[in-house]
Motif scaffolding. Structure first.
Motif, short mmCIF file in Angstrom:
data_model
loop_
_atom_site.label_atom_id
_atom_site.label_comp_id
_atom_site.label_asym_id
_atom_site.label_seq_id
_atom_site.Cartn_x
_atom_site.Cartn_y
_atom_site.Cartn_z
N LEU A 50 -27.60 89.33 -78.85
CA LEU A 50 -26.33 89.24 -79.58
C LEU A 50 -25.46 88.13 -79.00
N ARG A 51 -25.39 88.09 -77.67
CA ARG A 51 -24.62 87.02 -77.02
C ARG A 51 -25.15 85.65 -77.43
N ALA A 52 -26.48 85.53 -77.42
CA ALA A 52 -27.08 84.22 -77.73
C ALA A 52 -26.78 83.82 -79.17
N VAL A 53 -26.94 84.76 -80.10
CA VAL A 53 -26.76 84.36 -81.51
C VAL A 53 -25.28 84.11 -81.81
N THR A 54 -24.37 84.89 -81.20
CA THR A 54 -22.95 84.61 -81.46
C THR A 54 -22.54 83.29 -80.82
N ARG A 55 -23.10 82.97 -79.66
CA ARG A 55 -22.79 81.69 -79.00
C ARG A 55 -23.26 80.51 -79.87
N ILE A 56 -24.47 80.68 -80.43
CA ILE A 56 -25.01 79.61 -81.28
C ILE A 56 -24.19 79.47 -82.56
N ASP A 102 -18.07 91.59 -79.18
CA ASP A 102 -17.79 93.03 -79.05
C ASP A 102 -17.68 93.70 -80.41
N VAL A 103 -16.96 93.01 -81.30
CA VAL A 103 -16.81 93.57 -82.66
C VAL A 103 -18.18 93.68 -83.32
N MET A 104 -18.99 92.63 -83.15
CA MET A 104 -20.34 92.64 -83.74
C MET A 104 -21.14 93.81 -83.17
N ALA A 105 -21.08 93.97 -81.83
CA ALA A 105 -21.89 95.00 -81.19
C ALA A 105 -21.53 96.37 -81.72
N LYS A 106 -20.25 96.57 -82.06
CA LYS A 106 -19.84 97.89 -82.56
C LYS A 106 -20.15 98.04 -84.05
N CYS A 107 -19.93 96.99 -84.82
CA CYS A 107 -19.98 97.14 -86.28
C CYS A 107 -21.38 96.97 -86.88
N PRO A 158 -17.13 110.39 -96.13
CA PRO A 158 -17.01 109.93 -94.74
C PRO A 158 -17.97 108.77 -94.43
N GLY A 159 -19.22 108.88 -94.92
CA GLY A 159 -20.21 107.82 -94.65
C GLY A 159 -19.77 106.49 -95.25
N ASN A 160 -19.34 106.53 -96.52
CA ASN A 160 -18.89 105.30 -97.18
C ASN A 160 -17.68 104.71 -96.46
N ARG A 161 -16.77 105.61 -96.04
CA ARG A 161 -15.55 105.10 -95.40
C ARG A 161 -15.84 104.47 -94.04
N ARG A 162 -16.76 105.11 -93.29
CA ARG A 162 -17.10 104.56 -91.98
C ARG A 162 -17.74 103.17 -92.13
N ALA A 163 -18.66 103.07 -93.10
CA ALA A 163 -19.33 101.78 -93.31
C ALA A 163 -18.32 100.74 -93.81
N ALA A 164 -17.43 101.16 -94.71
CA ALA A 164 -16.45 100.20 -95.25
C ALA A 164 -15.54 99.69 -94.13
N ALA A 165 -15.16 100.60 -93.21
CA ALA A 165 -14.28 100.18 -92.11
C ALA A 165 -15.01 99.18 -91.21
N ALA A 166 -16.29 99.45 -90.94
CA ALA A 166 -17.07 98.53 -90.10
C ALA A 166 -17.22 97.17 -90.79
N MET A 167 -17.46 97.21 -92.10
CA MET A 167 -17.60 95.94 -92.84
C MET A 167 -16.28 95.16 -92.82
N ASP A 168 -15.17 95.88 -93.03
CA ASP A 168 -13.86 95.21 -93.00
C ASP A 168 -13.64 94.49 -91.67
N LYS A 169 -13.97 95.20 -90.59
CA LYS A 169 -13.76 94.64 -89.26
C LYS A 169 -14.64 93.41 -89.03
N LEU A 170 -15.92 93.57 -89.40
CA LEU A 170 -16.87 92.48 -89.19
C LEU A 170 -16.50 91.27 -90.05
N TYR A 171 -16.23 91.53 -91.33
CA TYR A 171 -15.84 90.42 -92.21
C TYR A 171 -14.58 89.76 -91.67
N GLY A 172 -13.64 90.61 -91.19
CA GLY A 172 -12.36 90.11 -90.70
C GLY A 172 -12.54 89.13 -89.56
N VAL A 173 -13.37 89.52 -88.59
CA VAL A 173 -13.54 88.65 -87.42
C VAL A 173 -14.24 87.34 -87.83
#
Ligand code: HEM
Length: 501
Positions: A175-181, A192-197, A222-237
């Motif tokens: 993960l570190r390598a691909v985010t660095r690239i 960190d956000v990637m690792a969580k989401c 709950p499942g849809n909401r959890r995934a949507a929150a993770a997507m929001d965060k990931l897209y956001g960053v």
């Protein structure tokens, strides 16, 4: 990638056993026996890889597997021979598209990037992205990869009881390598956000990809909401980094390359010694008169797909290479001897790749036994003869490195770890698609060289710094979006005799 499928609409009431009876298909295609009404649904859910192996053992190279209740039944056509895999991925690739349910789920979560797009969208993207993946361009990332590996290896000095879980460690490193690239030094904050989401989203894709029916994504479960929150965060960053990048100067990957020698075709080329630009900078600058350039949302789709495709795959390959070497001290010693001979005390670079034939054989053998993309799915658009059977139009089809890589016709004693299987002579004696961890044909992995570069550099540095002894002798795996470990892969580590910092 893209395992499994659930989009069948067979309305039959049989068990899925015996021979197939699909009116459009070949009545002779053998079917795997399942339980009444549900077919092989539970077998596929609990152990899809074992189910595919059993299908091959019982019925040969072309097998039909049914799963799910009548009315929602999925039918999966498995093609296991190297020749069949070649047809699906390469020679008849136009008849086998990424229209299957699983790829649709990946597309809905990770966007319409290079892995998931098709037709004109895909051709345009590939033309824009391909120049960024020339061998010389990728080689420029070697220093950044070595720096990330060094920081991981250094952290092992404080490992409790001298034990590390190489599954977690390689996931972290990849993960570190691909985010660095991708993002250069901006990647540090994003990792960190990637690792969580990313795991939350891949889990969601997987659950929906295997389910016979799914509720709409926008329902507030709950499942849809959890995934949507993770997507929001990931897209956001990603959006934040993209916006900053478009508005100002780009950080480098921290590596250095002679761009003139590298012969790159992307933006920002300078003669002489220059910092290596990260992939996002290059993607943002990629343009041609015919294809235009990527807009912000297209850039995000590309970035997300590279995160998905370039992270867990390389982590899996490195994790199993280390685990297998930890179980096989003789091969480990031989690999380490090659590292000392080639490197001495210096840091490995891209030019060293060719100098590590044995490490490369080890990695190839690890990917044979544990292919990071164990199953590759497609949807057939026309009836197609493969071997002695005809796969009907509209069928969900899989080819499976997991199974083909264990075919005893090409791999005697298939479960034995033996890097000698990949000497140039042994490779030349096998059909091209007896081993295809990177897929093949027009949609073959664009990151293959990057991944091999990363794996060889990382493995060389880790083997030089430590000896590995397996604590966990077996590691359970399952087919996720990619192959994943479902238990720890712990190794006891110690400095080799005569080690120098
Ligand atoms: C051991 C490491 C890797 C393995 C085993 C692997 C495997 C694969 C496979 C099997 C495919 C074809 C999927 C299909 O036909 O449906 C693929 C495609 C792809 N991979 Fe990889 N991959 C690896 C590493 C990477 C890395 C490091 C990157 C990016 C930096 C990457 C980016 C991609 C992309 C963008 C595609 C889509 C290419 C296209 O359709 O034109 N992969 N990979």
């Amino acid at each position: 990638m893209a395992v499994g499928s659930n989009s069948g609409t067979d309305t039959g009431t049989g068990t899925g056993a015996g021979t197939g009876t699909d009116a459009e298909g070949d009545p002779g295609i053998p079917g795997l026996a399942g339980v009444p009404l549900l077919g092989s649904l539970f077998d596929l859910r609990s152990d899809s890889l074992g189910t595919y192996l059993r299908a091959r053992r019982q019925h040969g190279d072309t097998v039909r597997i049914t799963a799910g209740p009548p009315g929602m039944r999925a039918e999966l056509y498995c093609v296991f021979s190297p020749e069949g895999a070649q047809q699906v991925l390469a020679s008849d690739a136009a008849r086998f598209r990424k229209d299957n349910h699983f790829y649709q789920e990946v597309r809905d979560s990770f966007g319409n990037g290079l892995l998931t797009s098709q037709d004109e969208d895909y051709l345009r993207q590939r033309r824009l992205v391909q120049p960024l993946f020339t061998r010389r361009r990728v080689d420029g990332y070697a220093d950044a990869i070595a720096a990330e590996t060094r920081s991981v290896v250094d952290s092992w000095g404080g490992a409790p009881d001298g034990v590390v879980d190489v599954s977690d460690e390689m996931t972290h490193l990849a993960l570190r390598a691909v985010t660095r690239i991708l993002f250069g030094t901006d990647g540090d904050a994003a990792a960190d956000v990637m690792a969580k989401c990313v795991p939350v989203i891949t889990e969601y894709v997987l659950r929906r990809g295997y389910s016979p029916a799914n509720i709409p994504r926008h329902w507030p479960t709950p499942g849809n909401r959890r995934a949507a929150a993770a997507m929001d965060k990931l897209y956001g960053v990603c959006d934040e980094i993209i916006a900053e990048r478009r508005g100002g100067a780009a950080p480098s990957t921290g590596g250095a390359v002679d761009e003139a020698a590298a012969g790159g075709t992307g933006a920002g080329e300078t003669a002489g010694e220059a910092a290596v630009e990260d992939l996002l900078t290059l993607l943002a600058a990629a343009r041609s008169s015919d294809d235009g350039e990527f807009d912000a949302s297209e850039l995000r789709d590309q970035v997300l797909i590279f995160l998905l495709a370039g992270h867990e795959t390389t982590a899996t390959s490195l994790c199993f290479a280390l685990h297998l070497l930890a179980l096989h001290p003789e091969q480990q010693d031989r690999a380490r001897a090659e590292v000392s001979r080639v490197l001495g005390d210096r840091t490995p670079g891209a030019a060293d790749l060719e100098r590590f034939p044995y490490l490369t054989q080890v990695l190839k053998e690890a990917m044979r036994l544990y292919p990071p993309a164990p199953v590759i799915g497609r949807k057939s658009v026309a009836a197609t003869r493969i071997g002695e059977y005809t796969i009907p139009a509209g069928a969900d089809v899989i080819v499976a490195p997991w199974v083909t890589h264990r075919d005893p016709a090409y791999w005697p004693d298939p479960d034995r770890f033996d890097p000698e299987r990949f000497t140039p002579e042994a490779e030349a004696a096998r059909p091209r698609y007896a081993w295809f961890p990177f897929g093949g044909g027009p949609r073959a992995c664009i990151g293959q060289h990057f991944s091999m570069l990363e794996s060889v550099i990382a493995l060389a540095m880790m083997l030089r710094a430590y000896e590995f002894e397996a604590v966990d002798t077996g590691i359970p795996v399952s087919a996720g979006v990619t192959l994943r470990t479902t238990g720890p892969a712990r190794c006891r580590i110690r400095r080799p005799d005569g080690w120098r910092a």
